[in-house]
Design a protein around this motif. Structure first.
Motif, PDB file in Angstrom:
ATOM      1  N   THR A   1      29.236  -8.599   5.657  1.00  0.00           N
ATOM      2  CA  THR A   1      28.836  -9.313   4.685  1.00  0.00           C
ATOM      3  C   THR A   1      29.979 -10.097   4.092  1.00  0.00           C
ATOM      4  O   THR A   1      31.224  -9.989   4.067  1.00  0.00           O
ATOM      5  CB  THR A   1      28.577  -8.020   3.372  1.00  0.00           C
TER       6      THR A   1
ATOM      7  N   LYS B   1      33.360  -9.933   2.083  1.00  0.00           N
ATOM      8  CA  LYS B   1      33.011  -9.639   0.784  1.00  0.00           C
ATOM      9  C   LYS B   1      33.522  -8.153   0.564  1.00  0.00           C
ATOM     10  O   LYS B   1      33.667  -7.575  -0.385  1.00  0.00           O
ATOM     11  CB  LYS B   1      31.516  -9.587   0.783  1.00  0.00           C
TER      12      LYS B   1
ATOM     13  N   LEU C   1      32.214  -3.860  -2.355  1.00  0.00           N
ATOM     14  CA  LEU C   1      32.144  -5.303  -2.245  1.00  0.00           C
ATOM     15  C   LEU C   1      32.192  -6.172  -3.426  1.00  0.00           C
ATOM     16  O   LEU C   1      31.990  -5.725  -4.636  1.00  0.00           O
ATOM     17  CB  LEU C   1      30.363  -5.276  -1.870  1.00  0.00           C
TER      18      LEU C   1
ATOM     19  N   SER D   1      31.645  -8.242  -5.664  1.00  0.00           N
ATOM     20  CA  SER D   1      30.395  -8.741  -6.117  1.00  0.00           C
ATOM     21  C   SER D   1      30.331  -9.469  -7.402  1.00  0.00           C
ATOM     22  O   SER D   1      29.399 -10.017  -8.031  1.00  0.00           O
ATOM     23  CB  SER D   1      29.427  -7.419  -6.378  1.00  0.00           C
TER      24      SER D   1
END
Lengths: 461, 221
Positions: B121, B150, B158, B160
């Motif tokens: 990711t 990420k 992650l 985010s």
């Protein structure tokens, strides 16, 4: 066993055929049914029973859930009442939790009861431990039971971690992920431990990890807990309760306070058995009330796991918030040691070792069978109060995003303050408690001989 | 064993001596030697079993599932960046120029589609071309686009969230500055997010990797 002069033989059940039948075979007339439960004024001696009954309720509700849960990450089509996910492909584990919660009769109630019981199990063990701590019931000869009890608390935390993972929603998968990464930060043994506990890489090998965590949660860890509870109770029966003679020996018929070779209290059967039954029913009623009105772990809101995002505001349940505090407070490097090693491994391990090893830090050479008055043990009580506020401050630090939101600032801006407060407040509170108690003991006009904390604590008021 | 003075051994002394032979583990008697050997072989048997048992479980774990991709194998030179549905990204309009916005991208699998595993990711961010400072590897950026792993280097969550222009990990509040090589601004993460050098393909102006990630993905130290 030598018979104590003041122990009255209980003839009450001689008329019962069932009693006689059992007695012929099991020798009930032995001292067990008459085991003395000392009176205490605050009912704090019942906290251990609360923990015990909560475990029973966890096993009963857990059996229901375990039979209906499906530990698989394979995507299946969910066909049930939850409109949001109807017809969608979600992991089988998540789908089965949706089914349990929204599609099977009583499923929601049982699942919420299980979750609340887990909260109560941990908190009852914690409070029970505090009772033991402040009344000095961990002292010689009861150190082994402190070891078993603190191990029980830690095993309970492991059990809770394993169970939290099972719905495989986005919160729990994040928690599992963090636990997995933390295990990997253990020096040398990290990779082996990771494979041993999780059975693969997470989330890469989630297909293997989830069944392993399910097995650990429903069989291995509960078996260990049950065994430890057995050992805990065996030692309790063998060593007998500590007793507050001021409460239990108030009547003139009671043996003198000087004699601590016996325990005075109400017998297990029938008096304590009646109380115990009330405790059990109260625990069950409280958990039913909470489960019915206050749902927790809303797996619909968090949604199934998503390996490409971590939800905002993610955090563990309250009993792991102190570990989260350690993780969040650390700067990148402390004296050249990685934040992961020091915040995720070293500091929690030191905290746990101090907790488990406390009876050997506060060592007592002579045997003590009476409870201590915490107001007359300034040192130990100060340490206890400091430890409680340390855990609370760490938990506040674990929620630093919420704290920052309340103060209209960013977590980075308040972290230094949180570090100072987490270290400072427990020390300050401990010192205040110590000096207040010490000075009130002196003012009480009582001659304070050396070792007053150990001997004077044993008599009441 | 010591019988240099047999004449002084009366009954009580003999008894004591006998008891000492039983209870003194340091004394070299046949009984103690046997106990010692029994203890060693018992420990060896149980310990050997325990080690095999645990190592078996552990080894089975490490072989159980998919092979973990090394950070050098996730992207290689020329692999296209795609969104989660597998669509390749045009440099002109994937993100608005200079907006500072971000999106999730993935390496394209052989034969099409996104490789949606956690370690692959990638965060694609677009600021203005002149916004980047060291330690960003500016020759790994293109038209204001920069790409980072990420996966947070702290405990593997992650990254985010955003906090202003910066990248924010929601787990333990590490803040990374995407214009300065995703170095740690505040929070516990031990190192910067690894950068993915990117460029554009000559023929159709699609975003591609020009090499592998610059360092290991996620928590490693």
């Amino acid at each position: 066993m030598q018979r104590n002069p003041w122990e009255r033989r209980d003839q009450k059940y001689e008329g019962s055929r069932l009693y006689r039948w059992l007695d012929d075979r099991l020798n009930l007339e032995d001292t067990f049914l008459g085991k003395a439960f000392p009176e205490d004024r605050y009912s704090s001696f019942l906290l251990g029973e609360v923990a015990l009954f909560t475990f029973v309720i966890l096993a009963i509700t857990g059996t229901f859930l375990g039979l209906l849960y499906h530990p698989s990450v394979e995507k299946v089509k969910y066909t049930g009442n939850v409109a949001q996910f109807a017809g969608q492909k979600v992991p089988a584990a998540y789908a089965s939790v949706l089914h349990i919660t929204y599609d099977y009769p009583f499923g929601m109630f049982i699942r919420m009861m299980h979750h609340w019981a887990a909260y109560l199990f941990i908190s009852a063990m914690g409070l029970h431990m505090l009772r033991i701590f402040f009344t000095g019931a961990y002292r010689n000869p009861r150190e082994p039971n402190w070891l078993i009890g603190s191990t029980l608390l830690l095993t309970g935390l492991v059990e809770a971690f394993m169970g939290y993972a099972l719905p495989y929603d986005n919160f729990s998968a994040t928690a599992t992920n963090i636990g997995f990464a933390m295990t990997g930060a253990v020096p040398v043994l990290g990779p082996i431990l990771k494979n041993l506990v999780f059975g693969g890489d997470f989330p890469g090998d989630a297909a293997a990890v989830l069944p392993r965590m399910f097995f650990l949660h429903v069989f291995l860890v509960p078996a260990v807990i049950a065994g430890l509870i057995g050992a805990h109770l065996f030692l309790l029966i063998r060593q007998k309760h500590t007793e507050d003679p001021g409460a239990s020996r108030a009547s003139p018929e009671a043996p003198p306070k000087e004699d601590d070779s016996v325990v005075v209290g109400i017998p297990l059967v029938p008096n304590q058995a009646a109380i115990t039954m009330i405790v059990f029913l109260l625990v069950a009623a409280t958990l039913s009330f909470l489960a019915a009105l206050f749902p927790v772990q809303n797996v619909i809101a968090t949604g199934p796991t998503n390996t490409t995002t971590t939800p905002a505001g993610v955090g563990p349940d309250w009993y792991f918030m102190w570990v989260f505090g350690f993780l969040k407070l650390m700067p990148s490097k402390v004296f050249g040691i990685s934040s992961r090693l020091i915040g995720g491994v070293i500091l929690p391990t030191i905290t746990i070792l101090l907790l488990v090893g406390w009876p050997f830090i506060d060592r007592h050479v002579g045997q003590v069978h009476y409870t201590a008055n915490p107001l007359k043990r300034p040192k130990q009580t100060a340490v206890g109060v400091g430890a409680i506020s340390f855990i609370i401050m760490l938990s506040v630090a674990g929620m630093n995003s919420t704290v920052a939101d309340l103060l209209n600032t960013t977590p980075g801006a308040i972290n230094t303050w949180l570090i100072v407060l987490t270290v400072g407040i427990p020390i300050l509170e401990g010192l205040i408690v110590y000096y207040t108690l010490s000075s009130s003991m002196e003012k009480g006009g009582r001659p304070a001989p050396a070792g007053a904390a150990q001997t004077a604590g044993s008599d009441d008021d | 064993m010591d019988d240099s003075e047999p004449e002084r051994t009366d009954d009580a002394q003999a008894g004591r001596q006998q008891r000492d032979e039983v209870y003194q583990p340091s004394k070299m008697t046949r009984r103690n030697a046997a106990k010692f050997l029994a203890a060693i072989s018992g420990t060896a048997a149980i310990g050997g079993f325990a080690v095999d048992y645990l190592m078996g479980l552990s080894a089975a774990g490490s072989q159980g599932g998919t092979k973990k991709l090394g950070y050098k194998d996730i992207y290689t030179k020329g692999v296209r960046l795609v969104d989660k549905d597998g669509n390749s990204l045009k440099a002109s309009d994937a993100l608005a120029a200079g907006s500072g916005k971000e999106m999730d991208v993935f390496p394209e699998k052989k034969g099409g589609g996104a490789l949606m595993v956690k370690d692959a990711t990638t965060l694609l961010v677009r600021f203005a071309e002149g916004d980047y400072q060291a330690p960003t590897k500016t020759d790994g950026t293109v038209k204001g686009y920069v790409a980072y792993s990420k996966v947070c280097t702290h405990e593997g969550c992650l990254v985010s969230g955003r906090q202003g222009e910066d990248l924010h990990c929601p787990c333990h509040n590490t803040i990374y500055d995407p214009r300065k090589g995703a170095k740690v601004v505040s929070g516990p993460a031990p190192r910067a997010l690894p950068q993915l050098p990117i460029g554009i393909s000559k023929s159709d102006e699609l975003l591609i990797a020009t090499g592998p990630f610059t360092g290991p993905i996620g928590p490693t130290e």
